[in-house]
Design a protein around this motif. Sequence first.
Motif, PDB file in Angstrom:
ATOM      1  N   TRP A  61      -9.134 -24.576 -60.845  1.00  0.00           N
ATOM      2  CA  TRP A  61      -8.629 -23.804 -61.980  1.00  0.00           C
ATOM      3  C   TRP A  61      -9.224 -22.397 -62.027  1.00  0.00           C
ATOM      4  O   TRP A  61      -8.817 -21.573 -62.824  1.00  0.00           O
ATOM      5  CB  TRP A  61      -8.919 -24.518 -63.299  1.00  0.00           C
ATOM      6  N   THR A  62     -10.226 -22.104 -61.194  1.00  0.00           N
ATOM      7  CA  THR A  62     -10.915 -20.824 -61.283  1.00  0.00           C
ATOM      8  C   THR A  62     -10.207 -19.701 -60.552  1.00  0.00           C
ATOM      9  O   THR A  62     -10.601 -18.553 -60.654  1.00  0.00           O
ATOM     10  CB  THR A  62     -12.348 -20.949 -60.743  1.00  0.00           C
ATOM     11  N   VAL A  63      -9.183 -20.011 -59.769  1.00  0.00           N
ATOM     12  CA  VAL A  63      -8.514 -18.972 -58.993  1.00  0.00           C
ATOM     13  C   VAL A  63      -7.013 -18.988 -59.252  1.00  0.00           C
ATOM     14  O   VAL A  63      -6.414 -20.030 -59.436  1.00  0.00           O
ATOM     15  CB  VAL A  63      -8.776 -19.129 -57.481  1.00  0.00           C
ATOM     16  N   TRP A  64      -6.412 -17.813 -59.247  1.00  0.00           N
ATOM     17  CA  TRP A  64      -4.961 -17.702 -59.313  1.00  0.00           C
ATOM     18  C   TRP A  64      -4.422 -18.193 -57.981  1.00  0.00           C
ATOM     19  O   TRP A  64      -4.979 -17.853 -56.937  1.00  0.00           O
ATOM     20  CB  TRP A  64      -4.596 -16.237 -59.521  1.00  0.00           C
ATOM     21  N   PRO A  65      -3.363 -19.021 -57.921  1.00  0.00           N
ATOM     22  CA  PRO A  65      -2.488 -19.404 -59.031  1.00  0.00           C
ATOM     23  C   PRO A  65      -2.851 -20.721 -59.710  1.00  0.00           C
ATOM     24  O   PRO A  65      -1.976 -21.400 -60.239  1.00  0.00           O
ATOM     25  CB  PRO A  65      -1.125 -19.508 -58.354  1.00  0.00           C
ATOM     26  N   GLY A  66      -4.121 -21.097 -59.692  1.00  0.00           N
ATOM     27  CA  GLY A  66      -4.498 -22.307 -60.416  1.00  0.00           C
ATOM     28  C   GLY A  66      -4.261 -22.182 -61.905  1.00  0.00           C
ATOM     29  O   GLY A  66      -3.946 -23.150 -62.585  1.00  0.00           O
ATOM     30  N   LEU A  67      -4.418 -20.946 -62.436  1.00  0.00           N
ATOM     31  CA  LEU A  67      -4.171 -20.731 -63.855  1.00  0.00           C
ATOM     32  C   LEU A  67      -2.690 -20.499 -64.133  1.00  0.00           C
ATOM     33  O   LEU A  67      -2.182 -20.886 -65.172  1.00  0.00           O
ATOM     34  CB  LEU A  67      -4.958 -19.510 -64.348  1.00  0.00           C
ATOM     35  N   SER A  68      -2.009 -19.813 -63.221  1.00  0.00           N
ATOM     36  CA  SER A  68      -0.626 -19.435 -63.464  1.00  0.00           C
ATOM     37  C   SER A  68      -0.001 -19.022 -62.147  1.00  0.00           C
ATOM     38  O   SER A  68      -0.679 -18.522 -61.257  1.00  0.00           O
ATOM     39  CB  SER A  68      -0.584 -18.262 -64.445  1.00  0.00           C
ATOM     40  N   ASN A  69       1.303 -19.213 -62.017  1.00  0.00           N
ATOM     41  CA  ASN A  69       2.026 -18.698 -60.864  1.00  0.00           C
ATOM     42  C   ASN A  69       2.675 -17.354 -61.171  1.00  0.00           C
ATOM     43  O   ASN A  69       3.535 -16.899 -60.437  1.00  0.00           O
ATOM     44  CB  ASN A  69       3.104 -19.700 -60.415  1.00  0.00           C
ATOM     45  N   GLY A  70       2.278 -16.753 -62.275  1.00  0.00           N
ATOM     46  CA  GLY A  70       2.859 -15.478 -62.654  1.00  0.00           C
ATOM     47  C   GLY A  70       2.490 -14.376 -61.680  1.00  0.00           C
ATOM     48  O   GLY A  70       1.442 -14.398 -61.060  1.00  0.00           O
ATOM     49  N   VAL A  71       3.359 -13.400 -61.539  1.00  0.00           N
ATOM     50  CA  VAL A  71       3.096 -12.237 -60.708  1.00  0.00           C
ATOM     51  C   VAL A  71       3.086 -10.984 -61.578  1.00  0.00           C
ATOM     52  O   VAL A  71       2.129 -10.216 -61.590  1.00  0.00           O
ATOM     53  CB  VAL A  71       4.139 -12.100 -59.580  1.00  0.00           C
ATOM     54  N   PHE A  72       4.168 -10.803 -62.366  1.00  0.00           N
ATOM     55  CA  PHE A  72       4.274  -9.640 -63.225  1.00  0.00           C
ATOM     56  C   PHE A  72       3.888  -9.931 -64.673  1.00  0.00           C
ATOM     57  O   PHE A  72       3.756  -9.019 -65.476  1.00  0.00           O
ATOM     58  CB  PHE A  72       5.708  -9.081 -63.181  1.00  0.00           C
ATOM     59  N   TRP A  73       3.720 -11.209 -65.007  1.00  0.00           N
ATOM     60  CA  TRP A  73       3.384 -11.590 -66.377  1.00  0.00           C
ATOM     61  C   TRP A  73       2.845 -13.017 -66.345  1.00  0.00           C
ATOM     62  O   TRP A  73       3.261 -13.801 -65.493  1.00  0.00           O
ATOM     63  CB  TRP A  73       4.616 -11.520 -67.280  1.00  0.00           C
ATOM     64  N   PRO A  74       1.901 -13.388 -67.240  1.00  0.00           N
ATOM     65  CA  PRO A  74       1.444 -14.780 -67.278  1.00  0.00           C
ATOM     66  C   PRO A  74       2.630 -15.734 -67.409  1.00  0.00           C
ATOM     67  O   PRO A  74       3.379 -15.663 -68.373  1.00  0.00           O
ATOM     68  CB  PRO A  74       0.547 -14.807 -68.516  1.00  0.00           C
ATOM     69  N   SER A  75       2.792 -16.589 -66.437  1.00  0.00           N
ATOM     70  CA  SER A  75       4.011 -17.393 -66.365  1.00  0.00           C
ATOM     71  C   SER A  75       3.761 -18.624 -65.509  1.00  0.00           C
ATOM     72  O   SER A  75       2.725 -18.765 -64.889  1.00  0.00           O
ATOM     73  CB  SER A  75       5.140 -16.550 -65.759  1.00  0.00           C
ATOM     74  N   ASP A  76       4.729 -19.495 -65.474  1.00  0.00           N
ATOM     75  CA  ASP A  76       4.678 -20.645 -64.573  1.00  0.00           C
ATOM     76  C   ASP A  76       5.868 -20.630 -63.624  1.00  0.00           C
ATOM     77  O   ASP A  76       6.161 -21.620 -62.978  1.00  0.00           O
ATOM     78  CB  ASP A  76       4.654 -21.953 -65.375  1.00  0.00           C
ATOM     79  N   ARG A  77       6.559 -19.469 -63.532  1.00  0.00           N
ATOM     80  CA  ARG A  77       7.775 -19.412 -62.714  1.00  0.00           C
ATOM     81  C   ARG A  77       7.816 -18.137 -61.875  1.00  0.00           C
ATOM     82  O   ARG A  77       8.831 -17.459 -61.800  1.00  0.00           O
ATOM     83  CB  ARG A  77       9.012 -19.506 -63.607  1.00  0.00           C
ATOM     84  N   ASP A  78       6.690 -17.790 -61.259  1.00  0.00           N
ATOM     85  CA  ASP A  78       6.614 -16.644 -60.351  1.00  0.00           C
ATOM     86  C   ASP A  78       7.059 -15.351 -61.038  1.00  0.00           C
ATOM     87  O   ASP A  78       6.374 -14.842 -61.898  1.00  0.00           O
ATOM     88  CB  ASP A  78       7.418 -16.909 -59.075  1.00  0.00           C
ATOM     89  N   PHE A  79       8.225 -14.833 -60.673  1.00  0.00           N
ATOM     90  CA  PHE A  79       8.672 -13.535 -61.175  1.00  0.00           C
ATOM     91  C   PHE A  79       9.364 -13.633 -62.533  1.00  0.00           C
ATOM     92  O   PHE A  79       9.629 -12.620 -63.166  1.00  0.00           O
ATOM     93  CB  PHE A  79       9.636 -12.874 -60.176  1.00  0.00           C
ATOM     94  N   ARG A  80       9.670 -14.833 -62.972  1.00  0.00           N
ATOM     95  CA  ARG A  80      10.407 -15.002 -64.228  1.00  0.00           C
ATOM     96  C   ARG A  80       9.462 -15.292 -65.380  1.00  0.00           C
ATOM     97  O   ARG A  80       8.285 -15.571 -65.181  1.00  0.00           O
ATOM     98  CB  ARG A  80      11.418 -16.141 -64.086  1.00  0.00           C
ATOM     99  N   GLY A  81       9.987 -15.203 -66.599  1.00  0.00           N
ATOM    100  CA  GLY A  81       9.187 -15.494 -67.778  1.00  0.00           C
ATOM    101  C   GLY A  81       8.818 -16.960 -67.852  1.00  0.00           C
ATOM    102  O   GLY A  81       9.403 -17.801 -67.166  1.00  0.00           O
ATOM    103  N   PRO A  82       7.829 -17.300 -68.671  1.00  0.00           N
ATOM    104  CA  PRO A  82       7.359 -18.688 -68.742  1.00  0.00           C
ATOM    105  C   PRO A  82       8.354 -19.608 -69.431  1.00  0.00           C
ATOM    106  O   PRO A  82       9.174 -19.177 -70.236  1.00  0.00           O
ATOM    107  CB  PRO A  82       6.068 -18.575 -69.560  1.00  0.00           C
ATOM    108  N   THR A  83       8.274 -20.868 -69.100  1.00  0.00           N
ATOM    109  CA  THR A  83       9.063 -21.863 -69.810  1.00  0.00           C
ATOM    110  C   THR A  83       8.466 -22.087 -71.194  1.00  0.00           C
ATOM    111  O   THR A  83       7.334 -21.677 -71.482  1.00  0.00           O
ATOM    112  CB  THR A  83       9.047 -23.202 -69.051  1.00  0.00           C
ATOM    113  N   ALA A  84       9.209 -22.763 -72.049  1.00  0.00           N
ATOM    114  CA  ALA A  84       8.751 -23.002 -73.414  1.00  0.00           C
ATOM    115  C   ALA A  84       7.481 -23.842 -73.454  1.00  0.00           C
ATOM    116  O   ALA A  84       6.679 -23.739 -74.383  1.00  0.00           O
ATOM    117  CB  ALA A  84       9.858 -23.677 -74.216  1.00  0.00           C
ATOM    118  N   SER A  85       7.288 -24.664 -72.461  1.00  0.00           N
ATOM    119  CA  SER A  85       6.141 -25.571 -72.453  1.00  0.00           C
ATOM    120  C   SER A  85       4.914 -24.986 -71.754  1.00  0.00           C
ATOM    121  O   SER A  85       3.884 -25.645 -71.642  1.00  0.00           O
ATOM    122  CB  SER A  85       6.526 -26.881 -71.760  1.00  0.00           C
TER     123      SER A  85
END
Length: 210
Positions: A61-85
């Motif tokens: 959990w200490t390294v990206w993408p362990g926290l998030s797969n975001g690239v341009f914004w904290p997200s869980d979907r790479d280049f897209r915005g995060p899901t509701a969950s």
Amino acid sequence: MGTNPKIAIGLLSPVGLLFALPILLWAFSFTERFGLEKCSIGSISGAEYQNILSRAGEQRWTVWPGLSNGVFWPSDRDFRGPTASFNSNLNDQLLSHIRELAGPDASMNRQLASGHAVMRSMGAEYVQTQERAGSRVRFTYYLPQVRFAPVCVLCLIWWYTTIDVIFSHDLATDRYDLQEVNVLFAGLKGSPDKNLARNVPWGSCPEFRR
């Protein structure tokens, strides 16, 4: 062969610098040596805390993408915005990591030491303690938002993510227990001010107030 002047100029352009800066800040966020931190938390000695912190720093959990797969914004979907969950999943993930580190039937001080170690291993700074009517205590950490997404230009405007590690307090037994973790990203609805929020000395370790 020399560098193509057009490429060099492109890298030095305002747009190029705009994207290069958050990448540099993201990379720099991994450089702090948390192993030098000295803490004793209640019954947890400095040596025991160092062991907990070392174990926390070795986890995924200490390294990206362990926290998030975001690239341009904290997200869980790479280049897209995060899901509701996304936020609730992240909260559950961090809570699970702290409990895993603390181990089964952990004392309240070991739970607190584990929570602090996970936050510090991520690069978060302990800034505030709040108690609510004696029944809950909230330890608040500030983490550079760019830590979740290496090319997050907007993270240079809305700088911090706040993370609350929340304990319940049983007044009858004076026992504290880890209850939840709450991650709140900054944005248009609000951006926290670390200096205004601080009510503990810089570099201090959390403790249960008696």
